[in-house]
Design a protein around this motif. Sequence first.
Motif, mmCIF file in Angstrom:
data_model
loop_
_atom_site.group_PDB
_atom_site.id
_atom_site.type_symbol
_atom_site.label_atom_id
_atom_site.label_comp_id
_atom_site.label_asym_id
_atom_site.label_seq_id
_atom_site.Cartn_x
_atom_site.Cartn_y
_atom_site.Cartn_z
ATOM 1 N N ALA A 152 0.807 -1.228 0.000
ATOM 2 C CA ALA A 152 0.000 0.000 0.000
ATOM 3 C C ALA A 152 0.835 1.269 0.000
ATOM 4 C CB ALA A 152 -0.978 0.007 1.181
ATOM 5 N N GLY A 153 2.163 1.135 -0.157
ATOM 6 C CA GLY A 153 3.028 2.311 -0.194
ATOM 7 C C GLY A 153 3.846 2.517 1.064
ATOM 8 N N LEU A 154 3.721 1.602 2.052
ATOM 9 C CA LEU A 154 4.493 1.697 3.285
ATOM 10 C C LEU A 154 5.711 0.787 3.222
ATOM 11 C CD1 LEU A 154 4.902 2.599 6.249
ATOM 12 C CD2 LEU A 154 3.467 0.658 6.923
ATOM 13 N N ILE A 172 18.541 -9.159 -1.517
ATOM 14 C CA ILE A 172 17.226 -8.538 -1.322
ATOM 15 C C ILE A 172 16.800 -7.807 -2.590
ATOM 16 C CG2 ILE A 172 15.884 -6.835 -0.033
ATOM 17 C CD1 ILE A 172 17.761 -7.237 2.327
ATOM 18 N N ILE A 173 15.574 -8.096 -3.030
ATOM 19 C CA ILE A 173 14.909 -7.325 -4.094
ATOM 20 C C ILE A 173 13.672 -6.697 -3.468
ATOM 21 C CG2 ILE A 173 13.783 -7.372 -6.345
ATOM 22 C CD1 ILE A 173 15.197 -10.130 -6.791
ATOM 23 N N GLU A 174 13.620 -5.380 -3.397
ATOM 24 C CA GLU A 174 12.440 -4.713 -2.849
ATOM 25 C C GLU A 174 11.340 -4.640 -3.908
ATOM 26 O OE1 GLU A 174 13.239 -0.992 -0.512
ATOM 27 O OE2 GLU A 174 15.279 -1.375 -1.244
ATOM 28 N N ASP A 175 10.186 -5.218 -3.598
ATOM 29 C CA ASP A 175 9.023 -5.051 -4.467
ATOM 30 C C ASP A 175 8.338 -3.753 -4.029
ATOM 31 O OD1 ASP A 175 6.637 -5.069 -5.843
ATOM 32 O OD2 ASP A 175 6.297 -7.216 -5.616
ATOM 33 N N ALA A 176 8.697 -2.685 -4.703
ATOM 34 C CA ALA A 176 8.204 -1.345 -4.372
ATOM 35 C C ALA A 176 7.183 -0.873 -5.401
ATOM 36 C CB ALA A 176 9.370 -0.371 -4.276
ATOM 37 N N ALA A 177 6.441 -1.822 -5.976
ATOM 38 C CA ALA A 177 5.433 -1.467 -6.985
ATOM 39 C C ALA A 177 4.467 -0.414 -6.469
ATOM 40 C CB ALA A 177 4.663 -2.721 -7.403
ATOM 41 N N HIS A 178 4.173 -0.447 -5.154
ATOM 42 C CA HIS A 178 3.232 0.498 -4.548
ATOM 43 C C HIS A 178 3.916 1.760 -4.019
ATOM 44 C CE1 HIS A 178 0.128 -2.861 -3.316
ATOM 45 N NE2 HIS A 178 0.423 -2.878 -4.610
ATOM 46 N N ALA A 179 5.247 1.821 -4.054
ATOM 47 C CA ALA A 179 5.940 2.728 -3.134
ATOM 48 C C ALA A 179 6.856 3.765 -3.770
ATOM 49 C CB ALA A 179 6.730 1.893 -2.128
ATOM 50 N N LEU A 180 6.643 4.144 -5.028
ATOM 51 C CA LEU A 180 7.436 5.238 -5.585
ATOM 52 C C LEU A 180 7.082 6.529 -4.845
ATOM 53 C CD1 LEU A 180 9.437 6.258 -7.712
ATOM 54 C CD2 LEU A 180 7.497 6.674 -9.234
ATOM 55 N N GLY A 181 8.087 7.169 -4.285
ATOM 56 C CA GLY A 181 7.861 8.392 -3.512
ATOM 57 C C GLY A 181 7.772 8.155 -2.018
ATOM 58 N N TYR A 317 1.820 5.684 10.017
ATOM 59 C CA TYR A 317 2.935 5.835 9.073
ATOM 60 C C TYR A 317 2.588 6.753 7.902
ATOM 61 C CZ TYR A 317 4.241 1.634 11.667
ATOM 62 O OH TYR A 317 4.528 0.735 12.671
ATOM 63 N N ARG A 318 1.611 7.633 8.080
ATOM 64 C CA ARG A 318 1.171 8.483 6.969
ATOM 65 C C ARG A 318 2.303 9.378 6.447
ATOM 66 N NH1 ARG A 318 -2.647 5.274 5.726
ATOM 67 N NH2 ARG A 318 -4.536 5.317 7.012
ATOM 68 N N SER A 319 3.236 9.763 7.306
ATOM 69 C CA SER A 319 4.273 10.717 6.895
ATOM 70 C C SER A 319 5.293 10.122 5.941
ATOM 71 C CB SER A 319 4.991 11.274 8.118
ATOM 72 O OG SER A 319 5.665 10.237 8.821
ATOM 73 N N ILE A 320 5.415 8.773 5.916
ATOM 74 C CA ILE A 320 6.456 8.171 5.066
ATOM 75 C C ILE A 320 5.884 7.329 3.927
ATOM 76 C CG2 ILE A 320 8.196 8.176 6.896
ATOM 77 C CD1 ILE A 320 7.626 5.169 7.298
ATOM 78 N N SER A 321 4.582 7.091 3.913
ATOM 79 C CA SER A 321 3.977 6.247 2.876
ATOM 80 C C SER A 321 3.725 7.041 1.597
ATOM 81 C CB SER A 321 2.643 5.683 3.386
ATOM 82 O OG SER A 321 1.983 4.943 2.374
ATOM 83 N N SER A 322 3.686 6.317 0.486
ATOM 84 C CA SER A 322 3.288 6.942 -0.789
ATOM 85 C C SER A 322 1.781 6.833 -1.005
ATOM 86 C CB SER A 322 4.009 6.271 -1.964
ATOM 87 O OG SER A 322 3.664 4.897 -2.041
ATOM 88 N N HIS A 323 1.087 6.131 -0.096
ATOM 89 C CA HIS A 323 -0.380 6.053 -0.095
ATOM 90 C C HIS A 323 -0.944 5.567 -1.425
ATOM 91 C CE1 HIS A 323 -0.212 8.074 3.741
ATOM 92 N NE2 HIS A 323 0.538 9.003 3.198
ATOM 93 N N HIS A 324 -0.397 4.453 -1.895
ATOM 94 C CA HIS A 324 -0.953 3.866 -3.111
ATOM 95 C C HIS A 324 -2.382 3.386 -2.885
ATOM 96 C CE1 HIS A 324 -1.742 1.346 -6.495
ATOM 97 N NE2 HIS A 324 -1.612 0.232 -5.819
#
Length: 413
Positions: A152-154, A172-181, A317-324
């Motif tokens: 969800a972006g966290l 480690i491969i980070e799956d950051a599909a939700h997390a750009l930004g 964690y709203r301050s660090i999430s990209s809120h996908h």
Amino acid sequence: MVDLHGYKYLISTEFMKKPLKYRIPYGKHYIDEEDIAAVVNVLKYKNLTQGEEVEKFEKAVAKFVGAKYAVAVSSWTSGLHLANLVLGVMEGDKVVTSPITFVATSNSVLYCGAKPVFSDIDSSTINICPEELENTIIENPSIKVIIPVHFAGLSCDMESINRIAKKYDLCIIEDAAHALGAKHHDGSMVGSCKYSDMAGFSFHPVKSIAAGEGGMITTNNEVLYRKLLRLRSHGINKLNDDFIFHENSKTNDIANPWYYEMQDLGYNYRITDIQCALGISQLNKLDSFIEKRKYLANRYDKAFFKNTLINPIQKDYRSISSHHLYVVRIKFKELKITKAELMNRLEDLEIGTQVHYIPVMNHPFYKNLKYTNNEYKNSMNFYDECLSLPLYYSLSDEDQDYVIHNLNNLIKN
């Protein structure tokens, strides 16, 4: 007939009259005139693929997240496949990831002939639990790679996961599909690869930025970067890679300008300049996109604060999430309505919702591979309760209030 930047297009009136399934979908891209102009400029004046926009997009994303290198690909699914390949994942290996993810994460492991292993989530973050992860690694000595999913972006607790990876000599491969930004808990950017070998993003239309389709892999490792470039395009040598058959590369000591070599079994996982031009334009608006999503997430949080049957996830964690995604847990066992009934009633009100995700082990394909869901209590409990509500840049306060009112009303009654 519609005029667009000097070009005329015939659009079916039947299509224009057809109502959308949802007036308020759960997710939606935002395209403005700058985006359209960027794409039209490529269509009119530049290469459609393998041109300068691809490299521009790669450099822009690498700079944004603070990584040395970036490789644009046709999708993050293809990016995951390449990332596993360049780390040498093969038959006999295992790769551990979260059960709460889209099937592409674990499918990429199967593409390499390896076996996905799942480790349960933390109930508060919905990300992979570091304590459970270490136990899973101890129980599976053939694990080679960890793929944490930033749900969800966290960001996951990457500092702890990195310590575990070093302890057991894993990649480690980070799956950051939700997390750009998004940011890690220490303030560094997701995608900087501070805690990983590689990270990757998706540019599907409902993600942080849209390019139609497409993905990006970031890394700080030049060896991995060069391998990724080759495998993205048929395994053909790139940059200043040495030729293997030097005698075929020259005629009378003069370089043969046509010559190239396929040095590995690669793939056609290239992205187009059309997509990259759109991606660059969208990236310029990413900060605004995330700020609006954060604003909407905070409005939802306040609206559901007194409702004991609705529990928004990741509130701290709203301050660090990209809120996908904006996901709530609803206590359906205490209600006289099922998740399906609630979603259908919201659909009747033209409100789109979604479930993220069906635990991977529950899919028929994985059941046939003898996976079970018995070991993943937190994941299964989350699946029973989760519901994704509308969240996107152009969602108005009025439409969000409409969603809030109707959801509260349906649950109350």
